[in-house]
Design an enzyme around this catalytic site. Structure first.
Site, PDB file in Angstrom:
ATOM      1  N   SER A  33      29.314  48.192 -13.212  1.00 59.94           N
ATOM      2  CA  SER A  33      28.633  49.487 -13.364  1.00 59.94           C
ATOM      3  C   SER A  33      27.109  49.311 -13.340  1.00 59.94           C
ATOM      4  CB  SER A  33      29.075  50.159 -14.656  1.00 59.94           C
ATOM      5  OG  SER A  33      28.832  49.280 -15.735  1.00 59.94           O
ATOM      6  N   VAL A  34      26.631  48.195 -13.902  1.00 56.95           N
ATOM      7  CA  VAL A  34      25.183  47.955 -13.914  1.00 56.95           C
ATOM      8  C   VAL A  34      24.694  47.723 -12.481  1.00 56.95           C
ATOM      9  CG1 VAL A  34      23.370  46.355 -14.682  1.00 56.95           C
ATOM     10  CG2 VAL A  34      25.198  47.051 -16.256  1.00 56.95           C
ATOM     11  N   TYR A  35      25.453  46.908 -11.748  1.00 52.12           N
ATOM     12  CA  TYR A  35      25.091  46.633 -10.353  1.00 52.12           C
ATOM     13  C   TYR A  35      25.035  47.944  -9.565  1.00 52.12           C
ATOM     14  CZ  TYR A  35      25.185  44.553  -5.676  1.00 52.12           C
ATOM     15  OH  TYR A  35      24.885  44.208  -4.382  1.00 52.12           O
ATOM     16  N   GLU A 111      38.972  18.769   1.377  1.00 53.69           N
ATOM     17  CA  GLU A 111      38.671  20.187   1.178  1.00 53.69           C
ATOM     18  C   GLU A 111      39.907  21.009   1.482  1.00 53.69           C
ATOM     19  OE1 GLU A 111      35.596  21.371   3.885  1.00 53.69           O
ATOM     20  OE2 GLU A 111      34.338  19.743   3.165  1.00 53.69           O
ATOM     21  N   LYS A 113      41.852  23.741   3.497  1.00 51.18           N
ATOM     22  CA  LYS A 113      41.717  24.281   4.853  1.00 51.18           C
ATOM     23  C   LYS A 113      41.967  25.780   4.760  1.00 51.18           C
ATOM     24  CE  LYS A 113      43.163  23.469   9.603  1.00 51.18           C
ATOM     25  NZ  LYS A 113      43.488  24.834   9.967  1.00 51.18           N
ATOM     26  N   ASP A 115      42.552  29.512   5.620  1.00 52.51           N
ATOM     27  CA  ASP A 115      43.250  30.142   6.743  1.00 52.51           C
ATOM     28  C   ASP A 115      42.545  31.445   7.126  1.00 52.51           C
ATOM     29  OD1 ASP A 115      45.056  30.495   8.709  1.00 52.51           O
ATOM     30  OD2 ASP A 115      46.729  31.025   7.408  1.00 52.51           O
ATOM     31  N   ARG A 134      34.150  31.641  17.011  1.00 50.04           N
ATOM     32  CA  ARG A 134      34.269  30.361  17.689  1.00 50.04           C
ATOM     33  C   ARG A 134      34.492  30.552  19.193  1.00 50.04           C
ATOM     34  NH1 ARG A 134      38.406  26.977  19.297  1.00 50.04           N
ATOM     35  NH2 ARG A 134      37.930  24.765  19.133  1.00 50.04           N
ATOM     36  N   GLU A 168      34.278  29.409   7.478  1.00 53.84           N
ATOM     37  CA  GLU A 168      35.469  30.220   7.719  1.00 53.84           C
ATOM     38  C   GLU A 168      35.296  31.581   7.063  1.00 53.84           C
ATOM     39  OE1 GLU A 168      37.555  28.378   9.501  1.00 53.84           O
ATOM     40  OE2 GLU A 168      39.535  29.290   9.326  1.00 53.84           O
ATOM     41  N   TYR A 220      31.264  25.321   5.496  1.00 52.58           N
ATOM     42  CA  TYR A 220      31.622  23.914   5.312  1.00 52.58           C
ATOM     43  C   TYR A 220      30.855  22.931   6.186  1.00 52.58           C
ATOM     44  CZ  TYR A 220      34.823  25.415   9.034  1.00 52.58           C
ATOM     45  OH  TYR A 220      35.361  25.960  10.160  1.00 52.58           O
ATOM     46  N   LYS A 285      37.594  14.446   5.424  1.00 60.23           N
ATOM     47  CA  LYS A 285      36.439  14.040   6.220  1.00 60.23           C
ATOM     48  C   LYS A 285      35.821  12.764   5.655  1.00 60.23           C
ATOM     49  CE  LYS A 285      35.468  18.935   6.885  1.00 60.23           C
ATOM     50  NZ  LYS A 285      34.687  20.104   6.526  1.00 60.23           N
ATOM     51  N   LYS A 309      48.346  19.515   7.782  1.00 63.59           N
ATOM     52  CA  LYS A 309      48.930  20.872   7.800  1.00 63.59           C
ATOM     53  C   LYS A 309      50.133  20.915   6.868  1.00 63.59           C
ATOM     54  CE  LYS A 309      47.922  23.708  10.445  1.00 63.59           C
ATOM     55  NZ  LYS A 309      47.915  24.072  11.848  1.00 63.59           N
ATOM     56  N   CYS A 403      87.222  34.524  25.208  1.00 64.28           N
ATOM     57  CA  CYS A 403      85.959  35.201  25.484  1.00 64.28           C
ATOM     58  C   CYS A 403      85.930  36.587  24.833  1.00 64.28           C
ATOM     59  CB  CYS A 403      85.766  35.330  26.999  1.00 64.28           C
ATOM     60  SG  CYS A 403      84.276  36.266  27.414  1.00 64.28           S
ATOM     61  N   CYS A 406      85.985  39.177  28.002  1.00 56.71           N
ATOM     62  CA  CYS A 406      87.095  39.334  28.955  1.00 56.71           C
ATOM     63  C   CYS A 406      88.397  38.728  28.449  1.00 56.71           C
ATOM     64  CB  CYS A 406      86.728  38.709  30.297  1.00 56.71           C
ATOM     65  SG  CYS A 406      86.690  36.916  30.233  1.00 56.71           S
ATOM     66  N   CYS A 421      82.950  30.506  29.131  1.00 56.24           N
ATOM     67  CA  CYS A 421      83.975  31.361  29.724  1.00 56.24           C
ATOM     68  C   CYS A 421      83.926  31.067  31.224  1.00 56.24           C
ATOM     69  CB  CYS A 421      83.655  32.833  29.462  1.00 56.24           C
ATOM     70  SG  CYS A 421      84.679  33.934  30.455  1.00 56.24           S
ATOM     71  N   CYS A 426      84.435  37.781  34.601  1.00 52.86           N
ATOM     72  CA  CYS A 426      84.124  38.214  33.229  1.00 52.86           C
ATOM     73  C   CYS A 426      83.014  39.270  33.236  1.00 52.86           C
ATOM     74  CB  CYS A 426      83.700  37.006  32.410  1.00 52.86           C
ATOM     75  SG  CYS A 426      82.974  37.436  30.828  1.00 52.86           S
TER      76      CYS A 426
HETATM   77  S1  IVH Z   1      35.872  21.294   9.407  1.00 48.28           S
HETATM   78  C1  IVH Z   1      34.904  19.716  13.903  1.00 48.28           C
HETATM   79  N1  IVH Z   1      36.668  22.302   7.143  1.00 48.28           N
HETATM   80  O1  IVH Z   1      40.254  24.662  10.625  1.00 48.28           O
HETATM   81  C2  IVH Z   1      35.612  20.805  13.219  1.00 48.28           C
HETATM   82  N2  IVH Z   1      37.473  23.280   9.143  1.00 48.28           N
HETATM   83  O2  IVH Z   1      40.704  22.720  13.505  1.00 48.28           O
HETATM   84  C3  IVH Z   1      35.114  20.946  11.820  1.00 48.28           C
HETATM   85  N3  IVH Z   1      38.941  25.204   8.786  1.00 48.28           N
HETATM   86  O3  IVH Z   1      38.904  25.906  13.416  1.00 48.28           O
HETATM   87  C4  IVH Z   1      35.992  21.833  11.054  1.00 48.28           C
HETATM   88  N4  IVH Z   1      38.851  25.199   6.602  1.00 48.28           N
HETATM   89  O4  IVH Z   1      37.945  26.960  11.425  1.00 48.28           O
HETATM   90  C5  IVH Z   1      36.756  22.380   8.480  1.00 48.28           C
HETATM   91  N5  IVH Z   1      37.240  23.109   5.069  1.00 48.28           N
HETATM   92  C6  IVH Z   1      37.328  23.182   6.385  1.00 48.28           C
HETATM   93  C7  IVH Z   1      38.091  24.166   7.039  1.00 48.28           C
HETATM   94  C8  IVH Z   1      38.144  24.174   8.431  1.00 48.28           C
HETATM   95  C9  IVH Z   1      39.341  25.797   7.662  1.00 48.28           C
HETATM   96  C10 IVH Z   1      39.340  25.596  10.160  1.00 48.28           C
HETATM   97  C11 IVH Z   1      38.226  25.627  11.147  1.00 48.28           C
HETATM   98  C12 IVH Z   1      38.749  24.976  12.396  1.00 48.28           C
HETATM   99  C13 IVH Z   1      40.121  24.502  12.001  1.00 48.28           C
HETATM  100  C14 IVH Z   1      40.282  23.008  12.248  1.00 48.28           C
END
Ligand code: IVH
Length: 665
Positions: A33-35, A111, A113, A115, A134, A168, A220, A285, A309, A403, A406, A421, A426
């Site tokens: 509310s303040v914001y 890290e 990943k 989505d 991208r 992302e 990232y 990484k 994955k 069958c 038929c 069959c 048929c």
């Molecule tokens: S590093 C050289 N870090 O995953 C590529 N990617 O193929 C450097 N993604 O399309 C990507 N979280 O959009 C990196 N913590 C993360 C990520 C991340 C999601 C996605 C990114 C990329 C795909 C990897």
């Protein structure tokens, strides 16, 4: 500075601070509310004094203009993707190769990943200038206006640096649920998952839509050389990005060994459902930039990083029934009919069971609770049965002995897993054979869908494909949903098909083992159907692409009296039986893709979109951007969304990337 100017400056500063705490740090310092109150004060002061509007004022996130389209943006350095790991072995392999290349002293950063979709943000002297998708990695689309609406993206950094960052954009689970609830209420189509919803929001030309969608980002990496900022490693860079004002993900962890990496993966595999946003894996990484430089890149991805994955989502559902269909060649295929269930973004209610052996091997019974998943994230399959949930009194599933269409006895040909069959008369096979004959890559007769073919057979208008050429408009009008216009169009389409070149007829006849490619080769080689009918085994197998099995089948086919009779009828109807096609380039004629319209969708990991497109085009395909009835094939990479759904809806053939790559080999 007068009092008014001072107040505007102060409001900007406070709102910036409070917004950063809320949207970037996830740590609000004042109540909403303040914001809101301060924001309204600023909106009013700006309305009365437009000269006091700062370009990075929080009121400036949504501009008034609706764009006509998105401009293309060439990325300064390519936006690569990562290679994938699916299990411990892949990860240990990755680690071993790295240590072999750079020695034992390696530290990793793990890290989540996220989505969502990859974005690149460009800042000049600390001011946000441009944001892009991208795209194909080299060229993306300018979505600056939409990205500006995301409050986690700073419009001005804490230091006046010129920098490009990458990350992302995503939709938190709660925003996704609320959005879909709103859409359901308004009778609008629902988004399949938060990633599609985020991508869909950023693809809107009116930034107000993106603004209403509550998107966020995690940054990232730096596009280009990060060492110029005096930073030596990934972990340190993330801290720097956070200090500049970006939202970075704080669940990252520095790991001294691959065992620590595996422990991190285990932890997040379990904790994933509790996160407020979707993740689809873990990114690992090499921390040190010097070591990253030493390891370098392959054509598609850095050697210093990998994406683990998560395994495909598996869900439980009930198997109501097993539906059997008899195909064109008599093969009986079982399909599981399931209680509808959400898997990896779509509702699944059918899954192929392939054949009797598979049902027996997994002991799948009617009424069973089964576990299903999507193979390659695309095609639904039954993984296993949950035995302790099996209802009482079930018995092993038995395929019928006769069958379903038929009633003639089904046989299992030696060496084949399929039940078949073998009755050439048929009704089910006949219907399938006619559907094949008229299909687009065969005689290409429009307007003869499944329902029409079934009616024509049922009402005894036709008994074989040659009878199609006797159809007239008037009697057709008696069929269900057949008006004057569709009947006229149908008769015209049938008539037009008479002039097709021989290869279409050959493929359409459905000779076993003779696919489209072989039909083209045979037509070009023999030029008339009579020449092909007289061909000897030796002549046939002398053709490079024709093997013993196909040659046998061709000879057996033409040896059959019924076939002779059918060909005579076709000839009398005026169907062309000679090769009138272009003597196309030899490299194209035997290409599976020649003349086909292919749509690529989703993320490809083994080759880039452009590479796939170039290869397909070189093999004679047209690569189209959207799926329609004219599409022959959809290649669905990872995380394919609406195009895949449309292909499924239209019944268009769908391949995964592995199959495409295999076909190229
Ligand atoms: S590093 C050289 N870090 O995953 C590529 N990617 O193929 C450097 N993604 O399309 C990507 N979280 O959009 C990196 N913590 C993360 C990520 C991340 C999601 C996605 C990114 C990329 C795909 C990897």
């Amino acid at each position: 500075m007068n009092e008014l100017e001072q107040r505007v400056a102060e409001l900007n500063k406070l709102l910036h601070e409070y917004g950063h705490a809320y949207y970037v740090m996830d740590n609000p310092v004042v109540p909403d509310s303040v914001y809101d109150q301060l924001l309204h004060e600023l909106i009013e002061l700006e309305a009365q004094n437009p000269s006091l509007i700062y370009p990075d004022s929080p009121t400036q996130r949504v501009g008034g203009t609706v764009l006509a389209g998105f401009e293309k943006v060439e990325h300064t350095t390519r936006m690569l993707s990562l290679s994938n790991a699916f299990n411990e072995e892949d990860l240990r392999d990755f680690d071993r190769k790295i240590r072999e290349a750079i020695g034992e002293q390696v530290s990793y950063v793990c890290e989540l990943k996220i989505d969502g979709l990859a974005i690149a943000l460009r800042y000049e002297n600390g001011v946000f200038m441009q944001g892009a998708t991208r795209g194909d990695g080299s060229v993306g689309e300018d979505i600056t206006a939409n990205l500006k609406t995301i409050k986690a993206i700073p419009l001005r950094l804490n230091e006046p640096v010129t920098i490009e960052v990458r990350g992302e954009a995503y939709m938190p689970k709660s925003s996704f649920d609320a959005l879909n609830a709103r859409r359901a209420e308004q009778g609008e189509e629902l988004f399949a998952n938060p990633r599609n919803a985020a991508a869909g929001s950023l693809r809107q030309l009116d930034p107000k839509i993106a603004a209403s969608r509550n998107l966020s980002t995690f940054i990232y990496s730096v596009g280009g050389d990060a060492e110029q900022y005096g930073i030596n490693g990934h972990d340190e860079m993330l801290s720097y990005l956070q200090a500049l004002g970006f939202k970075t993900n704080n669940e990252r962890l520095a790991c001294a060994s691959i065992d620590d990496v595996l422990a991190y993966i285990e932890k997040w595999t379990a904790a994933r459902p509790h996160l407020p946003y979707e993740i689809d894996g873990i990114v690992i990484k090499v921390d040190s930039f010097a070591q990253q430089d030493e390891l370098g890149f392959t054509a598609k991805s850095p050697r210093w990083a990998i994406a683990y994955k998560f395994p495909a989502e598996e869900v439980m559902t009930t198997l109501f029934d097993i539906e059997l269909t008899v195909g064109r060649t008599g093969v009986v295929t079982p399909t599981a009919i399931l209680a509808p269930v959400q898997v990896a973004g779509t509702t699944v209610q059918r899954a192929s069971l392939h054949n009797e052996d598979l049902i027996r091997e997994k002991d799948i019974r009617l009424g069973d609770t089964v576990i299903i998943r999507k193979a390659g994230d695309i095609i639904p399959e039954v993984v296993s049965v949950v035995l302790d949930q099996r209802p009482e009194g079930t018995t092993p599933y038995e395929m019928p002995s006769h069958c379903i269409a038929c009633d003639s006895e089904l046989v299992r040909i030696e060496g084949e897993v399929a039940l078949r069959c073998v009755n050439p008369a048929c009704a089910a096979q006949l219907a399938e054979g006619i559907k094949h004959f008229v299909s687009r890559n065969a005689m290409n007769i429009d307007g003869l869908g499944e329902k029409v073919v079934e009616q024509l057979l049922r009402e005894q208008y036709i008994a074989d494909v040659a009878d199609l050429y006797t159809l007239e408009v008037e009697p057709l009008l008696a069929l269900e949903r057949m008006g004057q216009k569709s009947a006229t169009n149908l008769v015209e389409a049938i008539d037009k098909s008479k002039t097709n070149s021989l290869e279409r007829l050959l493929f359409g006849l459905g000779i076993r083992h003779v696919g489209e490619k072989a039909a083209k080769i045979l037509a070009a080689e023999f030029e008339t159907i009579d020449a092909l009918r007289e061909a000897t085994m030796e002549q046939l197998i002398a053709i490079h692409e024709i093997g013993d099995k196909m040659a046998d089948s061709i000879i057996a086919y033409f040896d059959n009296d019924d076939v002779g009779h059918l060909l005579e009828k076709l000839q009398q109807a005026g169907v062309n039986m000679t090769f009138t096609g272009k003597k196309v380039d030899a490299s194209n004629i035997d290409s599976f893709f020649a003349g086909k319209t292919v749509v690529l969708t989703g993320k490809l990991t083994q080759l880039t979109r452009n590479e796939a497109k170039a290869k397909l085009e070189a093999l004679g395909a047209t690569v189209a951007g959207s799926v329609s009835k004219k599409t022959d094939l959809v290649v669905a990479g990872e995380d394919a969304g609406s195009k895949l759904a449309k292909a499924e809806q239209l019944g268009i053939e769908v391949w995964d990337e592995a199959r495409l790559v295999e076909q190229f080999a």
